[in-house]
Design a protein around this motif. Structure first.
Motif: not given
Lengths: 310, 323
Positions: A272-297
């Protein structure tokens, strides 16, 4: 008209702009006050967004750049572009069982969202539109539970109950305390939204002979769907991101959820060198952000319709 | 409920006298039968994993229960409570939690309030929506990942904050750069700033909901009456927002006193750190290390909760609606 009322343009203009606050004078020339307000809001937005963009950038840096603090990569971006994403997803021995953790997160979140939504729709309806004996006491109990630090004071109790039921290390069982902890907030959101549904509507449905369940499903439910979206998102984010209980009740690493793994991972070393950890981080926050983007209205509408009333 | 059933009962007296004697009870039982099925799921979860754990930890707090030995716990009366009340580490933990709460509260209330007032004045509907959406993004991020993000931000080696302060603005050198999460004077401010970042959008929505109740023509009327912008703000806006402000203050006081995950991820179990508050002490005692004194931990949790709830009750009394 125009001949009878020569002053029409003068009087109708303010009427047309009546939604615009008169405080935003002067209308002619540059509006310094409005510009100042926008400047403040833009700074707030940058404050919110820049740290996240920094993580996105980090996830595309080379490993050399990732070990330094300069913001823009000096060795260009990693090639191929998704190297780090590919690495963290497909290196279970060096990084950890990411797919298993992701599936655990999805399972627990789905169970919690479904249970909390069904529970709060039924309960909110009963509290607002049915003659429910003791509804005041129930409401008071829910308010009180919102102020009691259950997650801290009662975590010892939650552990001993789960242990007696043999549910320690059973990932799905996290939905039981998760749903319980969201009973009060979910019911209050639905209660606020149900209060915006006129009582006459329900009474007339009753006169037409519909039973209460049919009234709820056929007439009331479509009217409160924005509120339901709010409940879904609130529970989605809470369950996806819960840390303490998942850490305490699940002993094995591969029984926990993805955010818990990331929260307790020591980044910067090994797999988990930093850039790899960052990639994992993005993977972990994407589901909630997509849900929000779809349901935002619907979410925004739901908040306005009364989910924030209490 | 009682009033309506009595009224309906008296209404039926003329036609069916026999029904009057049992109608109140009958009515309540019938109402319960038709409404409580809707509450069953809520009651199941609320009783099973809210009421029972609270009761269970209350019972444990009077025992010498620990995780290591398999013997059933012994009842030891108030001994745990006597020890907690004399426990230096516990009182230090309460004090630390209070200091954090005092640092945290003003920013968590007033930054969103100002933001909401400004967004409410944005005339372009689309721009206003865009502001709301951007500000709400952090509210969608799982909590441990908020803390991981700010561990990065505050990091001395790869963090962008100190990079800007040291390498770009030359305000500090590597030796004097702020130790955001190590300096005992800075750590609470650093964590509080993270919480403000996290809660900005969500709390702004509460204030916007309050501002939406101010009729749109009221500012114009005030203007016609010659009221200036500041008088308008203090005379109308503040009074509309005050109830929201007070509720948020009480709610956030409670959540700030009970903060734990932030401290565990950003401070660990280091007793000398300010992040070792009563909540971390409780968790450390219950689940960390070998013996795991669950009984004593439960007592720590209860004394902490009672202190916290007492302050909440006082705040409710002070802020109670008069008139």
């Amino acid at each position: 008209m125009s001949t009878m009322q020569p002053a029409v343009p003068a009087t109708s203009a303010p009427a047309a702009y009546s939604s615009v606050s008169a405080l935003d004078e002067p209308r002619r020339g540059f509006n310094w006050k409005a510009a100042g307000r926008h400047l403040f809001l833009v700074i707030m937005c940058l404050w919110v967004i820049l740290p996240l963009l920094w993580v996105v950038l980090l996830s595309f840096k080379t490993l050399q750049d990732g070990a330094h603090n300069w913001i823009w990569p000096r060795n260009g971006f990693i090639h191929p572009f998704l190297t780090h994403y590919d690495y963290v997803l497909n290196n279970p021995r060096k990084v950890g069982p990411i797919w298993t953790l992701f599936k655990n997160s999805v399972l627990v979140t789905m169970l919690t969202v479904v249970a909390a939504t069904v529970m709060s729709v039924l309960a909110g309806y009963a509290l607002v539109h049915l003659r429910t004996p003791g509804s005041r006491i129930l409401t008071a109990l829910l308010v009180a539970s919102m102020f009691f630090p259950t997650q801290v004071t009662a975590i010892v109790g939650i552990f001993s109950i789960q242990r007696r039921l043999g549910l320690i290390n059973q990932t799905w069982s996290l939905m039981l305390p998760y749903t319980a902890l969201s009973v009060a907030i979910s019911i209050f959101i639905m209660r606020g939204v149900f209060q915006t549904v006129p009582k006459d509507l329900i009474d007339s449905a009753k006169i037409d002979g519909a039973n209460s369940l049919r009234t709820l499903g056929g007439i009331v439910l479509p009217l409160v769907r924005n509120g339901i979206v709010v409940v879904i998102i609130v529970n989605f984010v809470a369950a996806w991101g819960e840390y303490l209980l998942a850490l305490t009740l699940m002993n094995d690493l591969d029984k926990r959820t993805l955010p818990v793994f990331l929260g307790s991972a020591s980044g910067g070393v090994g797999g988990l060198l930093w850039p790899r950890m960052a990639a994992l981080y993005i993977i972990a926050i994407i589901p909630a952000l997509i849900t929000f983007a779809v349901a935002q209205r619907w979410y925004m509408k739901g908040l306005q319709e009364g989910a924030l009333k209490t | 409920m009682g009033d309506t059933s009595v009224a309906e009962a008296t209404a039926t007296v003329a036609t069916t006298p026999a029904a009057t004697t049992r109608s109140g009870w009958w009515r309540t039982a019938k109402d319960m039968l038709s409404s409580y099925p809707y509450l069953l799921i809520a009651i199941f979860f609320f009783v099973g994993w809210q009421i029972l754990p609270i009761y269970s930890s209350f019972r444990l707090s009077f025992t010498d229960d620990n995780f290591l030995d398999q013997n059933p716990p012994n009842f030891i009366g108030l001994q745990n409570y006597r020890e907690v009340l004399g426990d230096q580490l516990f009182w230090q933990g309460i004090q630390r939690a209070l200091i954090f709460t005092l640092v945290f509260l003003p920013g968590m209330i007033f930054i969103p309030m100002i933001t909401a007032i400004f967004i409410d004045r944005v005339k372009n509907e689309r721009v206003a929506t865009l502001y709301r959406i951007i500000l709400l993004i952090p509210a969608m991020i799982p909590s441990p990942l908020i803390f991981v993000l700010w561990l990065w931000m505050y990091n001395n080696y790869i963090g962008p904050i100190n990079y800007i302060l040291v390498d770009k603005l030359n305000l500090f050198t590597l030796a004097t750069q702020p130790q955001w999460l190590q300096d005992p004077k800075l750590i609470f401010l650093s964590i509080a700033a993270m919480e403000w970042w996290w809660g900005l959008g969500y709390h702004t929505m509460f204030f916007l909901a309050g501002l939406a109740t101010i009729p749109k023509d009221l500012p114009d009327a005030a203007r016609v009456d010659g009221a200036g912008e500041w008088r308008m703000f203090w005379g109308v806006t503040v009074w509309r927002l005050l109830p929201i402000l007070l509720v948020l203050m009480v709610v956030r006081f409670g959540s700030a006193m009970a903060v734990i995950t932030e401290y565990l991820i950003m401070g660990g179990y280091d007793r000398t750190k300010n992040t070792y508050t009563w909540t971390v002490y409780m968790y450390d005692t219950a689940f960390n290390g070998g013996v795991q004194f669950r009984g004593y931990a439960a007592a720590i949790g209860w004394v902490g909760a009672i202190i916290m709830l007492a302050v909440v009750a006082v705040m409710f009394y002070i802020f109670r609606p008069r008139d």
